[in-house]
Write an enzyme that holds these catalytic residues in place. Structure first.
Site, short mmCIF file in Angstrom:
data_model
loop_
_atom_site.label_atom_id
_atom_site.label_comp_id
_atom_site.label_asym_id
_atom_site.label_seq_id
_atom_site.Cartn_x
_atom_site.Cartn_y
_atom_site.Cartn_z
N ASP A 70 0.80 -1.22 0.00
CA ASP A 70 0.00 0.00 0.00
C ASP A 70 0.84 1.27 0.00
OD1 ASP A 70 0.83 -0.40 2.61
OD2 ASP A 70 -1.18 -0.43 3.46
N ASP A 480 3.43 0.97 13.06
CA ASP A 480 2.68 -0.29 13.08
C ASP A 480 3.31 -1.42 13.88
OD1 ASP A 480 0.76 0.91 11.52
OD2 ASP A 480 1.33 -0.08 9.67
#
Length: 878
Positions: A70, A480
């Site tokens: 992404d 993350d």
């Protein structure tokens, strides 16, 4: 994992190169060619670390596969090494959004051809439109077709697809489904040009959150997949039947039976859901569709799976479980091309207790599960998991049943069975690519083995980096997955930072004279936002938050580890002695300031906010604003204090519409001098000094001499060497950079989705000059004419040691500008000029000289430069 890294830097404009040979230059501005060193670049291995929303196998060549990420580019599978090769490292600073890949397509008629639809955000976060990249050498090189709209590789709905498809019979024809109401687009010249399919009837209408004022969740997700029925065409003739998926819960699937001339909504289709995928089994005449009530990749509460019989138009609900029993949507969808009656799908949004994978060998009539309950909460798995190659995938967790660690996955929207090998399957998760090579055991009663199949694919977003003088060579703060302590850059660390395990680490620091003491801060939904280590980051313990903290912010450790200053989100700047058990508010400094520590004086800390520099000499209790002016007015800035240099501070940052560059202070921030030869800079870091040099090596991600890149200086910024190249740009590199204090030339570079890159000089190219001794310059104007002149420069080594490389600096006094140069690599920024050796004249023996020449433009006056410096030393002017 949530992948919404937003770039805060204002990105620079592209620039060209100046040849060191007598080649004409643009008169204004100059575009110099910079000295360059040949570097070898590798990733500090983490393996994965982010969401992989798409995996594509070529249908005609065995072992040819691609993966899209992404925010971190695209990759090609290398079967011989079982690794992934990055394909979009050449994306530069200005086009950083093109590292987000919304779709990828491999041409089965010509396997050398591959296409990538790129663009990261459809809202204002990405200033550039999307593009379709095309390659005729499997992604080794690319050509680009810019689009008149944006694409969203990191937007909601990015796991649906594939939006980009090549006609398998006439491979010059491609289709692309666009978001934002832009419709369906077609190319008839192998991706070189694109036009909208004007008669396609539906641009989509689904948005995740209509009330989102940022535009991130309120964008129309548009047209989400294109599937060709290859049986309705012949080689060289366009495929007649094409299916298109639209983000519209009432009108999700359309079909053309005349090669795109006309389109119709498929009659009888289910409503109330979004079709995430449409996969066609031409042998049996079945179009399979995976439906969810949401666009994903995080959400989805209900779902169904349907089969459409292309010959009769019959629809059959083949959902693996009843709709009432779903708490997730379906997305991952694949057909076994060797055994087309075998179909698999995923419950992509089943976050707890685990994702689920379903398999049918009878075209969806019956299904089995990858795992099921025996007696709740106990479960039995059809698989075993081996994460020994990426042990951090356990997250250091010790969950209670029915949760297990490692998990089978989450956000599992990419699922593909190898079309040439029924035993091999790969699927993407929010953190890695998992795969198996004995999938047939599923049906035979045995267990199949799931392993990470992700080596070479590095997808972390990097917020901060540190390289202590002892202990581990690299500590990282990541989005993350928190961050890692690398004791060996070539090996995957056993675990990310834990106790606590931040979802994102925003900043970290170590005590310069006591590098075993490390502090990190970050984001956590519930729990402390600060942690400490006394063994160089090997083990951690949580600190205590001051009231109001909502996010990590930035943190600084005193040089001796005795105290800390923290600027968290949600609260003002605070200081503490010891390990943060009792924080006190700091005075005189605004909330949100960036904080750093002096690397020598344990009571001196620095801060920066909105153009103002702040200094504390009492351990962070109080700060005073520096009188320094001319610094960047915004908050897109980063600064660091030099190890071993009390009061020696470097600051980088700014914006194109204001002050932007690199500043240096030698008096603890009281005054700053802007380097005239650095046009823009976004990071600054230090590494081991060059041989013969006393000052540490500087590194920066910057624009120097009109060129964006990663630069190194061994002479306190007097001259710079570009150390990356056009094939290694990695999009946005503006978060952090640091050299290695133990290895000269080694630098660690942050990326926004390509992990931590580290570079080592391979000894080629033009080396940084570090001359010793004295010098003499003879500057002579040999001719001049209206508006221009020519000059010769002789540089003599009047010392006792030979030079291995040289860099001469001067400033023009009357507005002169270089137009071309020979026998030297010359660059100009403002009035400042730098002339460096070319390869053949780098060595200048004691008592010898070297000459070079140039032409320039001038106004009425053409004054001779008053002073020349070489490696920071003044030269005699002859």
């Amino acid at each position: 994992m949530r992948r919404t890294r937003i770039l805060t830097a204002v990105l620079a404009l592209a620039a060209g190169l100046l040849s060191g040979a007598p080649t004409a230059l643009a008169a204004d501005p100059p575009v110099p060619r910079l000295a360059a060193d040949t570097y070898t670049w590798k990733n500090a291995r983490i393996d994965g670390g982010g969401f992989v929303p798409g995996i594509v196998f070529n249908r005609s060549e065995k072992n040819l596969a691609y993966a899209r990420t992404d925010i971190g580019g695209a990759y090609r599978w290398q079967e011989s090494s079982k690794t992934w090769t990055p394909l979009l490292d050449s994306v530069g600073w200005d086009d950083w959004g093109h590292t987000g890949v919304v779709s990828i397509a491999s041409d089965s008629a010509d396997p050398n051809r591959v296409y990538a639809a790129v663009g990261t955000y459809t809202n204002s976060w990405d200033p550039e439109n999307g593009a379709v990249m095309r390659s005729s050498d499997r992604g080794a090189s690319w050509r680009k077709a810019n689009l008149p709209f944006k694409l969203g590789g990191n937007m909601p709905g990015r796991g649906m697809g594939e939006r980009l498809a090549v006609d398998p019979n006439r491979n010059s024809v491609l289709y692309l489904g666009a978001p934002s109401g832009k419709g369906l687009w077609r190319s008839t010249d192998s991706g070189a040009t694109w036009s909208q399919v004007a008669n396609f009837p539906n641009v989509g209408n689904y948005v995740a959150d209509p009330g989102d004022t940022s535009g991130y969740s309120s964008d129309n997700q548009g047209i989400v997949w294109v599937t060709f029925d290859e049986s309705t065409g012949t080689a060289g003739n366009a495929t007649k039947t094409i299916y298109v998926g639209v983000a519209d819960k009432d009108n999700a699937v359309y079909r053309s039976t005349d090669a795109g001339a006309t389109w119709q909504r498929l009659a009888g289709q289910p409503t109330g859901y979004l079709a995430h995928k449409g996969v066609l089994d031409t042998k049996n005449g079945h179009l399979y569709l995976a439906y969810s009530d949401k666009g994903g990749p995080y959400d989805g509460g209900k779902g169904q799976v349907w089969r459409y019989t292309t010959g009769t138009g019959a629809w059959t609900n083949i959902s693996p479980v009843a709709e009432a029993d779903t708490f997730y949507g379906f997305s991952g969808l694949t057909v076994d091309r060797q055994n087309p009656g075998t179909v698999m799908t995923t419950a992509y949004s089943a976050w707890w207790p685990d994702t689920q994978i379903f398999r049918s060998t009878d075209s969806g009539a019956t299904w089995t599960k990858a795992w099921d309950y025996t007696s709740y909460p106990n479960r039995e798995n059809r698989y075993t998991m081996d994460v020994s190659s990426s042990p951090w995938l356990t997250w250091g967790a010790n969950p209670q049943p029915p949760e297990q660690t490692p998990k089978l996955g989450w956000m599992t929207e990419a699922l593909e069975i190898d079309p040439f090998d029924s035993n091999r399957m790969m699927y993407g998760t929010g953190a890695t690519i998992y795969g198996t090579e004995n999938l047939g055991n599923w049906d035979g009663g045995g267990k199949f083995t799931v392993k990470p199949m992700v080596q070479g694919l590095e997808e972390t977003a990097v917020n901060d980096l540190a390289s202590p003088p002892s202990g581990a060579p690299l500590l990282s703060a990541l989005g993350d997955i928190g961050g890692f302590r690398h004791t060996d850059l070539t090996k995957v660390p056993s675990m990310m930072f834990t106790q606590p395990n931040f979802t994102t680490t925003t900043s970290l620091d170590f005590a310069e004279s006591k590098p075993g003491t490390v502090v990190r801060v970050g984001n956590l939904d519930s729990g402390p936002h600060v942690a400490f280590s006394t063994d160089n980051g090997a083990n951690w313990f949580a600190g205590t938050d001051p009231s109001g903290v909502s996010g990590g912010g930035t943190v600084a450790a005193a040089a001796d580890g005795s105290r800390f200053v923290w600027s968290p989100e949600g609260a003002g700047v605070h200081h503490a002695t010891g390990f943060g058990t009792s924080w006190q508010a700091s005075g005189g400094i605004p909330a949100g300031a960036i904080v750093e520590a002096d690397r020598v004086d344990p009571k001196t800390f620095y801060g920066f906010k909105s153009g103002k520099f702040y200094v504390s000499t009492d351990g962070g209790a109080t700060f005073k604003a520096s009188p320094a002016t001319g610094l960047p007015s915004g908050d897109s800035a980063r600064f660091k204090a030099l190890p071993g240099g009390q009061g020696d501070v470097w600051l980088a940052g700014g914006a194109a519409d204001g002050a932007y560059g690199l500043w240096h202070s030698t008096d603890g921030g009281a005054t700053f001098a802007k380097l005239p030869n650095v046009e823009q800079a976004d990071t600054v870091g230090f590494g081991k000094a060059a041989p013969g040099a006393s000052y540490q090596t500087l590194y920066t991600s910057a624009k120097i001499g009109g060129v964006r890149g990663i630069f190194r200086s061994t002479d306190q910024g007097a001259s710079w060497t570009r150390i990356n190249d056009d094939a290694h740009e990695w999009g946005w590199t503006g978060a952090a950079i640091t050299g290695d204090p133990r290895v000269y030339g080694r630098v660690y570079v942050s990326t926004n989705g390509r992990g931590v890159l580290y570079g080592d000089s391979s000894g080629g190219g033009t080396t940084d000059p570090a001359p010793t001794g004295t010098c003499k310059v003879t500057y002579k104007v040999t001719s001049q004419w209206a508006g221009g002149f020519q000059a010769d420069v002789q540089l003599a080594n009047t010392g006792t040691s030979a030079w291995n490389g040289w860099s001469l600096n001067w400033s023009f006094t009357d507005g002169q500008k270089l137009t071309q140069a020979w026998n030297a690599e010359a660059s100009q920024s403002g009035s400042a000029v730098t002339a460096k050796n070319v390869g053949w004249n780098a060595n200048v023996a004691a008592g010898s000289s070297v000459s070079f020449g140039f032409t320039g433009s001038r106004s009425e006056h053409n004054g001779r430069p008053a002073a020349f410096t070489l490696g920071g030393q003044s030269c005699t002017v002859g």
